[in-house]
Design an enzyme around this catalytic site. Structure first.
Site, PDB file in Angstrom:
ATOM      1  N   ARG A 185      22.255  16.527 -24.250  1.00  0.00           N
ATOM      2  CA  ARG A 185      23.349  17.421 -24.639  1.00  0.00           C
ATOM      3  C   ARG A 185      24.722  16.750 -24.471  1.00  0.00           C
ATOM      4  O   ARG A 185      25.638  16.992 -25.266  1.00  0.00           O
ATOM      5  CB  ARG A 185      23.255  18.688 -23.790  1.00  0.00           C
ATOM      6  N   HIS A 225      27.633  16.722 -27.216  1.00  0.00           N
ATOM      7  CA  HIS A 225      28.965  17.281 -26.957  1.00  0.00           C
ATOM      8  C   HIS A 225      30.052  16.201 -27.012  1.00  0.00           C
ATOM      9  O   HIS A 225      31.219  16.517 -27.227  1.00  0.00           O
ATOM     10  CB  HIS A 225      28.992  17.998 -25.608  1.00  0.00           C
ATOM     11  N   VAL A 283      33.198  15.941 -30.831  1.00  0.00           N
ATOM     12  CA  VAL A 283      34.618  16.196 -30.577  1.00  0.00           C
ATOM     13  C   VAL A 283      35.508  15.136 -31.228  1.00  0.00           C
ATOM     14  O   VAL A 283      36.132  15.393 -32.241  1.00  0.00           O
ATOM     15  CB  VAL A 283      34.879  16.331 -29.061  1.00  0.00           C
ATOM     16  N   SER A 311      34.567  10.475 -24.657  1.00  0.00           N
ATOM     17  CA  SER A 311      35.712  11.293 -24.227  1.00  0.00           C
ATOM     18  C   SER A 311      35.259  12.439 -23.323  1.00  0.00           C
ATOM     19  O   SER A 311      35.998  12.876 -22.438  1.00  0.00           O
ATOM     20  CB  SER A 311      36.477  11.842 -25.439  1.00  0.00           C
ATOM     21  N   ASN A 357      31.568  23.425 -22.174  1.00  0.00           N
ATOM     22  CA  ASN A 357      31.195  22.517 -21.083  1.00  0.00           C
ATOM     23  C   ASN A 357      31.352  23.080 -19.673  1.00  0.00           C
ATOM     24  O   ASN A 357      30.636  22.673 -18.755  1.00  0.00           O
ATOM     25  CB  ASN A 357      32.030  21.224 -21.185  1.00  0.00           C
ATOM     26  N   HIS A 365      16.494  21.833 -28.541  1.00  0.00           N
ATOM     27  CA  HIS A 365      16.323  22.997 -27.659  1.00  0.00           C
ATOM     28  C   HIS A 365      14.858  23.253 -27.314  1.00  0.00           C
ATOM     29  O   HIS A 365      14.511  24.289 -26.768  1.00  0.00           O
ATOM     30  CB  HIS A 365      16.962  24.242 -28.284  1.00  0.00           C
ATOM     31  N   THR A 366      14.011  22.301 -27.610  1.00  0.00           N
ATOM     32  CA  THR A 366      12.628  22.345 -27.147  1.00  0.00           C
ATOM     33  C   THR A 366      12.567  22.028 -25.647  1.00  0.00           C
ATOM     34  O   THR A 366      11.557  22.270 -25.003  1.00  0.00           O
ATOM     35  CB  THR A 366      11.744  21.348 -27.926  1.00  0.00           C
TER      36      THR A 366
END
Length: 326
Positions: A61, A65, A69, A75, A93, A192-193
């Site tokens: 993740r 994320h 961005v 970053s 976050n 998302h498993t």
């Protein structure tokens, strides 16, 4: 063996295209300057995941994320300092993004072996791949050569990362703005498993989905009743739930089977099966054919990892991932 070869071939083709587009990322970037880099990353990630299975999803993740961005430039790892307002405080976050200490452990080991050579952005990309493999998912060659940003974007983090309650069109638009398409949207959602979601991320589906005081009808009602036991109307915001209750720590295609059974935990998951004919077909295909999902996931991860990287002399190679070099 044949399966792995096919995935590698497809991913290598994507890598070549990335090179042709002028982003200069390629899997053998550190072969001369830090040949042990990939082994060091894999070793630290393996220990972290063995200690806590959830860490695999957390590291995967972080890469997502980061890339959504300002591109894949690390970053997301920067703390508040001077003119930098950290992305760690954004809505997606805050109290949610984790695994930063594992990234710093990897970076410390790399600095010891090859000082100021391997970027934090590349560490994130490698750790995401290793986390996928360690939990049973596909492998792929990770194009490397990213450099680290000199700043962060709190507003970008708040605005660009798809949110659990966003509409289908909003999420698809956020993907398209990053050069990703509807296929990438469905395949990358399959991450998302593994992992967890907080009660606050899906509470509205249990109690007041459309403002009429009723539960979301696209959520299996017996599953909803079970979720309510630990996700009350108020309080318990940080209570954790498996995104895939069938095989929560195994990277497989159960996620898509869950969507077909109305057991997608987040609204942003279930809408793939309920709000668009094209994505519904992809969900059915991936539910029926794990191999197909694995191949597309690997391709989409390479594509996501190629979102506007800093290369050449842009940015820097941070010594410590949470702060820019002084």
């Amino acid at each position: 063996m044949a399966r792995t070869s096919i995935i590698m071939l497809m991913v290598n083709l994507v890598s070549i295209l990335a090179l042709a587009n002028g982003s200069y990322l390629y899997p053998r970037f550190y072969d001369q300057t830090c040949p042990q880099a990939k082994d060091i990353v894999q070793s630290v990630v393996a220990k972290a995941v063995a200690k806590e299975a959830r860490m695999a999803a957390s590291l995967l993740r972080l890469h997502f994320h980061d890339c959504f961005v300002k591109g894949c430039d690390a970053s997301v790892l920067l703390d508040n300092s001077g003119a930098i307002i950290s992305e760690k405080g954004s809505v997606p976050n805050r109290n949610s993004a984790r695994g930063f200490e594992v990234i710093e452990q990897i970076k410390a080991a790399l600095e010891k072996a090859c000082p100021q050579t391997v970027s934090c952005a590349d560490v994130l990309a490698l750790a995401a791949r290793d986390s996928t493999v360690l939990t049973g998912g596909p492998s792929w060659e990770v194009p490397l050569g990213r450099r680290d940003s000199l700043g962060a974007s709190l507003s970008g983090s708040n605005q660009n990362i798809p949110a659990p309650n966003n509409t289908f069109q909003t999420i698809l638009t956020k993907f398209k703005l990053k050069g990703l398409d509807i296929v990438d949207f469905v395949a990358l959602s399959g991450s998302h498993t593994i992992g967890n979601a907080r009660c606050t991320s899906f509470r509205q589906r249990l109690y007041n989905n459309t403002g009429n005081g009723r539960a979301d009808l696209t959520l299996d009602q017996s599953y909803a009743a079970k979720l309510r036991q630990n996700c009350p109307r108020s309080g318990g915001d940080q209570n954790l739930f498996f995104l895939d209750p069938v095989s929560p720590t195994k990277f497989d295609n159960s996620y898509y089977k869950n969507l077909m059974a109305k057991k997608g935990l987040l609204s942003s998951d279930e809408i793939l099966f309920t709000q668009n004919q094209q994505t519904m077909e992809f969900v059915k295909q991936y539910a029926a054919n794990q191999e197909l999902f694995f191949q597309q996931f690997a391709k989409s991860m390479v594509k996501m990892g190629n979102i506007t990287p800093l290369t050449g002399k842009s940015g820097q190679i941070r010594k410590i991932c949470r702060k820019v070099n002084s």
